[in-house]
Design an enzyme around this catalytic site. Structure first.
Site, PDB file in Angstrom:
ATOM      1  N   GLY A  64       0.846  -1.210   0.000  1.00  0.00           N
ATOM      2  CA  GLY A  64       0.000   0.000   0.000  1.00  0.00           C
ATOM      3  C   GLY A  64       0.871   1.246   0.000  1.00  0.00           C
ATOM      4  N   ARG A  68       1.001  -5.285  -5.260  1.00  0.00           N
ATOM      5  CA  ARG A  68       1.236  -6.456  -4.413  1.00  0.00           C
ATOM      6  C   ARG A  68       1.432  -7.601  -5.407  1.00  0.00           C
ATOM      7  NH1 ARG A  68      -0.771  -4.085   0.610  1.00  0.00           N
ATOM      8  NH2 ARG A  68      -2.592  -2.821   0.234  1.00  0.00           N
ATOM      9  N   ASP A 121       5.434  -4.741   5.969  1.00  0.00           N
ATOM     10  CA  ASP A 121       5.992  -6.060   6.318  1.00  0.00           C
ATOM     11  C   ASP A 121       6.071  -7.024   5.132  1.00  0.00           C
ATOM     12  OD1 ASP A 121       3.257  -6.267   6.303  1.00  0.00           O
ATOM     13  OD2 ASP A 121       3.086  -7.247   8.260  1.00  0.00           O
ATOM     14  N   THR A 124       4.370   2.961   5.739  1.00  0.00           N
ATOM     15  CA  THR A 124       2.965   2.552   5.759  1.00  0.00           C
ATOM     16  C   THR A 124       2.207   3.486   6.691  1.00  0.00           C
ATOM     17  OG1 THR A 124       1.388   0.914   6.595  1.00  0.00           O
ATOM     18  CG2 THR A 124       3.636   0.695   7.402  1.00  0.00           C
ATOM     19  N   ASP A 142      -0.142   2.759   8.427  1.00  0.00           N
ATOM     20  CA  ASP A 142      -0.669   2.014   9.580  1.00  0.00           C
ATOM     21  C   ASP A 142       0.199   2.133  10.837  1.00  0.00           C
ATOM     22  OD1 ASP A 142      -2.462   1.203   7.662  1.00  0.00           O
ATOM     23  OD2 ASP A 142      -1.526  -0.752   7.359  1.00  0.00           O
ATOM     24  N   ASP A 167       2.373   0.106  11.755  1.00  0.00           N
ATOM     25  CA  ASP A 167       2.318  -1.222  12.392  1.00  0.00           C
ATOM     26  C   ASP A 167       3.606  -2.028  12.198  1.00  0.00           C
ATOM     27  OD1 ASP A 167       2.050  -1.704   9.697  1.00  0.00           O
ATOM     28  OD2 ASP A 167       0.426  -3.156   9.907  1.00  0.00           O
ATOM     29  N   ARG A 177      -5.309  -0.865   8.876  1.00  0.00           N
ATOM     30  CA  ARG A 177      -5.337  -2.341   8.898  1.00  0.00           C
ATOM     31  C   ARG A 177      -5.763  -2.804  10.292  1.00  0.00           C
ATOM     32  NH1 ARG A 177      -3.849  -5.442   4.768  1.00  0.00           N
ATOM     33  NH2 ARG A 177      -2.597  -3.839   3.786  1.00  0.00           N
TER      34      ARG A 177
HETATM   35  O1  F6P Z   1      -1.618  -0.866   4.678  1.00  0.00           O
HETATM   36  C1  F6P Z   1      -2.172   0.331   4.250  1.00  0.00           C
HETATM   37  C2  F6P Z   1      -3.667   0.170   4.047  1.00  0.00           C
HETATM   38  O2  F6P Z   1      -4.187   1.414   3.576  1.00  0.00           O
HETATM   39  C3  F6P Z   1      -4.437  -0.265   5.277  1.00  0.00           C
HETATM   40  O3  F6P Z   1      -4.680   0.794   6.174  1.00  0.00           O
HETATM   41  C4  F6P Z   1      -5.695  -0.813   4.671  1.00  0.00           C
HETATM   42  O4  F6P Z   1      -6.267  -1.793   5.492  1.00  0.00           O
HETATM   43  C5  F6P Z   1      -5.179  -1.434   3.374  1.00  0.00           C
HETATM   44  O5  F6P Z   1      -3.929  -0.825   3.083  1.00  0.00           O
HETATM   45  C6  F6P Z   1      -6.083  -1.232   2.187  1.00  0.00           C
HETATM   46  O6  F6P Z   1      -5.526  -1.916   1.117  1.00  0.00           O
HETATM   47  P1  F6P Z   1      -5.929  -1.668  -0.406  1.00  0.00           P
HETATM   48  O7  F6P Z   1      -5.273  -0.403  -0.847  1.00  0.00           O
HETATM   49  O8  F6P Z   1      -5.381  -2.844  -1.116  1.00  0.00           O
HETATM   50  O9  F6P Z   1      -7.408  -1.548  -0.438  1.00  0.00           O
END
Ligand code: F6P
Length: 360
Positions: free
Chosen positions: A15, A76, A107, A129, A131, A133, A175
């Site tokens: 992300g 990803r 991660d 990130t 998050d 995290d 997340r």
């Molecule tokens: O890890 C960053 C994040 O924005 C999280 O906060 C969220 O849960 C996830 O990615 C959303 O992922 P995507 O962009 O694949 O919808």
């Protein structure tokens, strides 16, 4: 030193997070400063599996320090998780004379970095990130911007809440981690914060809010971390909470989900500074011959941690350790990990308690 490193690669993966561009710029400029060439790898590991690279000059990273998103794009990449995909990535590194990689992301990005390291491509990770995290660093790039973005949004909501004597329930990305919701909640004077890390007493929170209402408080903000509905297995938890809250309190309640808005926008000074410090450090470590490390910040100092240690520390903090995860670590290392997790958890709870002290 730089002899072995004629050329390095840099990628952003997972992300995106505001400040990734500042990190990309820092890596590029720091390497060029040491006489090392830089290949920008597009769309994360995908750009190694299906070669998509470009040699970067200092000008290729001009004017991106202030831009959100990532100029290298992100993805990803499932193919990279298979041995065949990894071998293609190694081949791309060889064909392009890439002697080492700096991987900017979360991660999943670091797991990919380790996969490259063990196959002979030295790699350093930079945590980016929203998050926050990544347990081995107190702050990850993008977190500060994300919090500031949602704070600005909630400040606007509060204006209209105050006019109409309403409540706004805001579901905040992050997340499974509650850091974004927690720090946003504190900075916006939320009346309640719901995160996975701390048990939430709904009745007590409502009682406190009704007390404050009696005391002439007109506006109420409730922050719910995105991970709460995910962990409860109820995607609509936050909407239902808003409805329930309205029924129980009689306070008109609106629901807001800013979602990916948090991931965009101009990075704050703090994220740009952190990204620049971490980018410079990552290059320094790589050129010193280090590999399989993730850089970070602790107690206001730039530090680095072995990726395998960092990933297990993450699992320990999140309570997701698997059998055998700690086998390769010494008792002293495990004790150090436990102490660190306890401190991080205590710091979070302390902030959470302060938020409640303020909510009157
Ligand atoms: O890890 C960053 C994040 O924005 C999280 O906060 C969220 O849960 C996830 O990615 C959303 O992922 P995507 O962009 O694949 O919808």
């Amino acid at each position: 030193m730089a002899k072995e490193f004629r050329r390095i690669g840099v990628l952003t993966s997972g992300g995106d997070a505001p400040g990734m561009n500042a990190a990309l710029r820092a890596v590029t400029r720091a390497a060029l400063d040491k006489g090392v060439e830089v290949m920008g790898i597009f769309a994360g590991y995908e750009g190694l599996v299906h070669p998509n690279l470009k040699q970067f000059t200092a000008r290729d990273v001009s004017n991106i320090i202030s831009k959100g998103g990532t100029a290298l794009y992100s993805a990803r990449c499932l193919e990279f998780k298979e041995e065949e995909g990894m071998q293609k990535a190694i081949q791309t590194c060889k064909e392009n004379q890439i002697d080492g990689i700096i991987a900017i992301g979360g991660d999943g990005t670091f797991r990919g970095a380790t996969d490259l390291s063990v196959r002979g491509i030295p790699t350093i990770g930079i945590p980016a990130t929203i998050d926050n995290d990544i347990t081995s660093t107190e702050y990850s790039i993008g977190f500060d911007t994300a919090v500031n973005t949602v704070v600005e949004l909630i400040d606007k909501l509060r204006d209209t809440c105050e006019s109409h004597a309403r409540c706004n329930v805001v579901e905040i990305m992050g997340r499974n981690a509650g850091w974004v919701a927690l720090e946003t909640g504190i900075a916006t004077g939320a009346s309640a914060i719901v995160i996975n890390e701390v048990e939430f007493d709904e009745d007590k929170a409502i009682e406190q809010i009704l007390e404050a209402k009696k005391n002439n408080k007109r506006n109420f903000i409730i922050c719910i971390a995105e991970g709460v509905p995910a962990v409860l297995g109820d995607k609509l938890y936050s909407e239902k909470f808003a409805k329930r809250f309205e029924e129980k309190t009689g306070i008109e309640t609106k629901f807001v989900r800013p979602a990916h808005i948090l991931r965009g926008g101009t990075p704050t000074m703090r994220d740009r500074l952190l990204a620049t410090q971490l980018g410079s450090e990552a290059v320094k470590l790589l050129l010193e011959g280090k590999s399989d490390l993730v850089v970070g910040i602790r107690d206001n100092k730039i530090v680095s941690t072995e990726i395998s240690y960092a990933l297990k520390l993450d699992r320990m903090y999140k309570g997701t350790l698997k059998d055998g995860d700690l086998d390769k670590f010494t008792n002293a290392q495990v004790a150090e990990m436990k102490a660190y997790c306890e401190k991080r958890n205590a710091d979070l709870r302390k902030l959470y308690n302060i938020a409640y002290e303020m909510a009157h």
